[in-house]
Scaffold this motif. Sequence first.
Motif, PDB file in Angstrom:
ATOM      1  N   ARG A 251      14.094   2.217 -14.168  1.00 12.40           N
ATOM      2  CA  ARG A 251      13.347   1.992 -15.396  1.00 12.40           C
ATOM      3  C   ARG A 251      11.889   1.743 -15.071  1.00 12.40           C
ATOM      4  NH1 ARG A 251      14.211  -1.390 -20.781  1.00 12.40           N
ATOM      5  NH2 ARG A 251      12.029  -1.356 -21.354  1.00 12.40           N
ATOM      6  N   ALA A 252      11.019   2.475 -15.768  1.00 11.83           N
ATOM      7  CA  ALA A 252       9.574   2.261 -15.661  1.00 11.83           C
ATOM      8  C   ALA A 252       9.164   1.319 -16.787  1.00 11.83           C
ATOM      9  CB  ALA A 252       8.845   3.587 -15.776  1.00 11.83           C
ATOM     10  N   PHE A 253       8.282   0.391 -16.486  1.00 17.54           N
ATOM     11  CA  PHE A 253       7.807  -0.573 -17.477  1.00 17.54           C
ATOM     12  C   PHE A 253       6.409  -0.197 -17.951  1.00 17.54           C
ATOM     13  CE2 PHE A 253      11.016  -2.772 -14.995  1.00 17.54           C
ATOM     14  CZ  PHE A 253      11.815  -3.291 -15.998  1.00 17.54           C
TER      15      PHE A 253
ATOM     16  N   THR B 197      11.621  -0.647 -11.708  1.00 23.46           N
ATOM     17  CA  THR B 197      12.747  -1.299 -11.066  1.00 23.46           C
ATOM     18  C   THR B 197      13.879  -0.282 -11.002  1.00 23.46           C
ATOM     19  OG1 THR B 197      14.137  -3.292 -11.019  1.00 23.46           O
ATOM     20  CG2 THR B 197      13.781  -2.295 -13.164  1.00 23.46           C
ATOM     21  N   GLY B 198      14.577  -0.257  -9.885  1.00 20.41           N
ATOM     22  CA  GLY B 198      15.631   0.731  -9.743  1.00 20.41           C
ATOM     23  C   GLY B 198      16.714   0.298  -8.781  1.00 20.41           C
ATOM     24  N   MET B 199      17.890   0.863  -9.013  1.00 15.98           N
ATOM     25  CA  MET B 199      19.049   0.530  -8.200  1.00 15.98           C
ATOM     26  C   MET B 199      19.853   1.802  -7.923  1.00 15.98           C
ATOM     27  SD  MET B 199      21.238  -1.804  -6.902  1.00 15.98           S
ATOM     28  CE  MET B 199      20.874  -3.370  -7.663  1.00 15.98           C
TER      29      MET B 199
ATOM     30  N   GLY C  77       0.791  -1.223   0.000  1.00 17.55           N
ATOM     31  CA  GLY C  77       0.000   0.000   0.000  1.00 17.55           C
ATOM     32  C   GLY C  77       0.823   1.272   0.000  1.00 17.55           C
ATOM     33  N   ALA C  78       2.023   1.226  -0.581  1.00 12.90           N
ATOM     34  CA  ALA C  78       2.895   2.402  -0.625  1.00 12.90           C
ATOM     35  C   ALA C  78       2.467   3.348  -1.739  1.00 12.90           C
ATOM     36  CB  ALA C  78       4.341   1.977  -0.836  1.00 12.90           C
ATOM     37  N   GLU C  79       2.898   4.588  -1.628  1.00 15.61           N
ATOM     38  CA  GLU C  79       2.658   5.606  -2.660  1.00 15.61           C
ATOM     39  C   GLU C  79       3.739   5.524  -3.738  1.00 15.61           C
ATOM     40  OE1 GLU C  79       2.633   9.416  -0.733  1.00 15.61           O
ATOM     41  OE2 GLU C  79       0.840   8.946   0.428  1.00 15.61           O
ATOM     42  N   ALA C  80       3.457   6.125  -4.877  1.00 17.37           N
ATOM     43  CA  ALA C  80       4.438   6.380  -5.952  1.00 17.37           C
ATOM     44  C   ALA C  80       4.967   5.126  -6.628  1.00 17.37           C
ATOM     45  CB  ALA C  80       5.599   7.214  -5.414  1.00 17.37           C
ATOM     46  N   LEU C  81       4.225   4.038  -6.621  1.00 19.52           N
ATOM     47  CA  LEU C  81       4.728   2.786  -7.181  1.00 19.52           C
ATOM     48  C   LEU C  81       4.956   2.827  -8.692  1.00 19.52           C
ATOM     49  CD1 LEU C  81       2.700   0.160  -5.124  1.00 19.52           C
ATOM     50  CD2 LEU C  81       4.995   1.084  -4.685  1.00 19.52           C
ATOM     51  N   THR C  82       4.414   3.836  -9.368  1.00 21.30           N
ATOM     52  CA  THR C  82       4.606   3.968 -10.818  1.00 21.30           C
ATOM     53  C   THR C  82       5.478   5.171 -11.179  1.00 21.30           C
ATOM     54  OG1 THR C  82       2.609   5.315 -11.065  1.00 21.30           O
ATOM     55  CG2 THR C  82       2.344   2.918 -11.297  1.00 21.30           C
ATOM     56  N   GLU C  83       5.976   5.887 -10.181  1.00 24.62           N
ATOM     57  CA  GLU C  83       6.685   7.151 -10.399  1.00 24.62           C
ATOM     58  C   GLU C  83       8.201   6.964 -10.300  1.00 24.62           C
ATOM     59  OE1 GLU C  83       4.956  10.330  -8.027  1.00 24.62           O
ATOM     60  OE2 GLU C  83       3.070   9.204  -7.977  1.00 24.62           O
ATOM     61  N   SER C  84       8.803   6.628 -11.419  1.00 27.61           N
ATOM     62  CA  SER C  84      10.233   6.325 -11.470  1.00 27.61           C
ATOM     63  C   SER C  84      11.100   7.454 -10.906  1.00 27.61           C
ATOM     64  CB  SER C  84      10.635   6.020 -12.914  1.00 27.61           C
ATOM     65  OG  SER C  84      11.999   5.712 -12.991  1.00 27.61           O
TER      66      SER C  84
ATOM     67  N   GLU D  19      29.136   1.622  -0.377  1.00 27.70           N
ATOM     68  CA  GLU D  19      28.876   0.709   0.743  1.00 27.70           C
ATOM     69  C   GLU D  19      27.973  -0.459   0.360  1.00 27.70           C
ATOM     70  OE1 GLU D  19      29.861   4.789   1.993  1.00 27.70           O
ATOM     71  OE2 GLU D  19      28.327   3.979   0.667  1.00 27.70           O
ATOM     72  N   SER D  20      27.509  -0.571  -0.856  1.00 30.72           N
ATOM     73  CA  SER D  20      26.728  -1.657  -1.444  1.00 30.72           C
ATOM     74  C   SER D  20      25.593  -1.113  -2.292  1.00 30.72           C
ATOM     75  CB  SER D  20      26.240  -2.675  -0.421  1.00 30.72           C
ATOM     76  OG  SER D  20      25.872  -3.851  -1.120  1.00 30.72           O
ATOM     77  N   HIS D  21      24.301  -1.252  -1.875  1.00 26.03           N
ATOM     78  CA  HIS D  21      23.222  -0.822  -2.756  1.00 26.03           C
ATOM     79  C   HIS D  21      21.888  -0.657  -2.028  1.00 26.03           C
ATOM     80  CE1 HIS D  21      22.397  -5.165  -2.610  1.00 26.03           C
ATOM     81  NE2 HIS D  21      21.146  -4.808  -2.845  1.00 26.03           N
ATOM     82  N   ILE D  22      20.976   0.054  -2.707  1.00 28.01           N
ATOM     83  CA  ILE D  22      19.556   0.075  -2.364  1.00 28.01           C
ATOM     84  C   ILE D  22      18.821  -0.196  -3.668  1.00 28.01           C
ATOM     85  CG2 ILE D  22      17.607   1.401  -1.485  1.00 28.01           C
ATOM     86  CD1 ILE D  22      19.561   3.232  -0.038  1.00 28.01           C
ATOM     87  N   SER D  23      17.870  -1.120  -3.638  1.00 29.14           N
ATOM     88  CA  SER D  23      17.100  -1.412  -4.851  1.00 29.14           C
ATOM     89  C   SER D  23      15.614  -1.443  -4.537  1.00 29.14           C
ATOM     90  CB  SER D  23      17.537  -2.745  -5.469  1.00 29.14           C
ATOM     91  OG  SER D  23      17.218  -3.817  -4.603  1.00 29.14           O
ATOM     92  N   ILE D  24      14.811  -1.248  -5.593  1.00 29.12           N
ATOM     93  CA  ILE D  24      13.360  -1.317  -5.463  1.00 29.12           C
ATOM     94  C   ILE D  24      12.780  -1.957  -6.721  1.00 29.12           C
ATOM     95  CG2 ILE D  24      12.950   0.999  -6.414  1.00 29.12           C
ATOM     96  CD1 ILE D  24      10.652   1.215  -4.273  1.00 29.12           C
ATOM     97  N   HIS D  25      11.738  -2.731  -6.524  1.00 30.41           N
ATOM     98  CA  HIS D  25      10.971  -3.335  -7.608  1.00 30.41           C
ATOM     99  C   HIS D  25       9.512  -3.182  -7.213  1.00 30.41           C
ATOM    100  CE1 HIS D  25      14.788  -5.002  -8.895  1.00 30.41           C
ATOM    101  NE2 HIS D  25      14.950  -5.386  -7.646  1.00 30.41           N
ATOM    102  N   THR D  26       8.697  -2.600  -8.100  1.00 30.92           N
ATOM    103  CA  THR D  26       7.306  -2.345  -7.741  1.00 30.92           C
ATOM    104  C   THR D  26       6.341  -3.128  -8.629  1.00 30.92           C
ATOM    105  OG1 THR D  26       6.867  -0.436  -9.185  1.00 30.92           O
ATOM    106  CG2 THR D  26       7.956   0.009  -7.065  1.00 30.92           C
ATOM    107  N   TRP D  27       5.245  -3.504  -8.034  1.00 29.09           N
ATOM    108  CA  TRP D  27       4.138  -4.154  -8.706  1.00 29.09           C
ATOM    109  C   TRP D  27       2.876  -3.374  -8.335  1.00 29.09           C
ATOM    110  CZ3 TRP D  27       8.257  -6.670  -6.642  1.00 29.09           C
ATOM    111  CH2 TRP D  27       8.917  -7.599  -7.444  1.00 29.09           C
ATOM    112  N   PRO D  28       2.591  -2.275  -9.052  1.00 32.40           N
ATOM    113  CA  PRO D  28       1.437  -1.449  -8.687  1.00 32.40           C
ATOM    114  C   PRO D  28       0.115  -2.212  -8.770  1.00 32.40           C
ATOM    115  CG  PRO D  28       2.443  -0.671 -10.726  1.00 32.40           C
ATOM    116  CD  PRO D  28       3.332  -1.721 -10.177  1.00 32.40           C
TER     117      PRO D  28
END
Length: 126
Positions: free
Chosen positions: A49-51, A57-59, A18-25, A64-73
């Motif tokens: 990248r917006a699909f 999906t973003g990185m 239920g997060a906001e901005a799931l389509t806002e790259s 110090e390593s990474h932060i990534s996100i993958h959304t399924w609106p």
Amino acid sequence: MTCAPYSPGLHLILDLFGAEALTESERLETTLTEAARRAGASVLATQFRAFSGGGVTGMVLLAESHISIHTWPEMDFAAVDIFMCGAAKPEAARDWIEACLRPKRVVVHRIARGAVQLNQASQPSL
């Protein structure tokens, strides 16, 4: 002489429902980049990248390593990985991401990567 646990990095795995901005790259890139800065991490590069179906999906690549996100609106869901080592504070990144994306529910898994027991007089040999 006692032994203390040592871990070179902490990996937080967040399931955001239920997060906001799931389509806002662009908003997601700004949020994750600022999360890295607030954690005291050094941003090396970003790639988002917006699909066509609306997901993103973003990185954020960090020294110090990474932060990534993958959304399924379509499922109202985002998967976020925050992996940091050194003096970076992954919990600060988590706090910022949650404050910006305002999920209704969050499931968090904490993994101490490479955890070993060390003699307090010795240094890790990694």
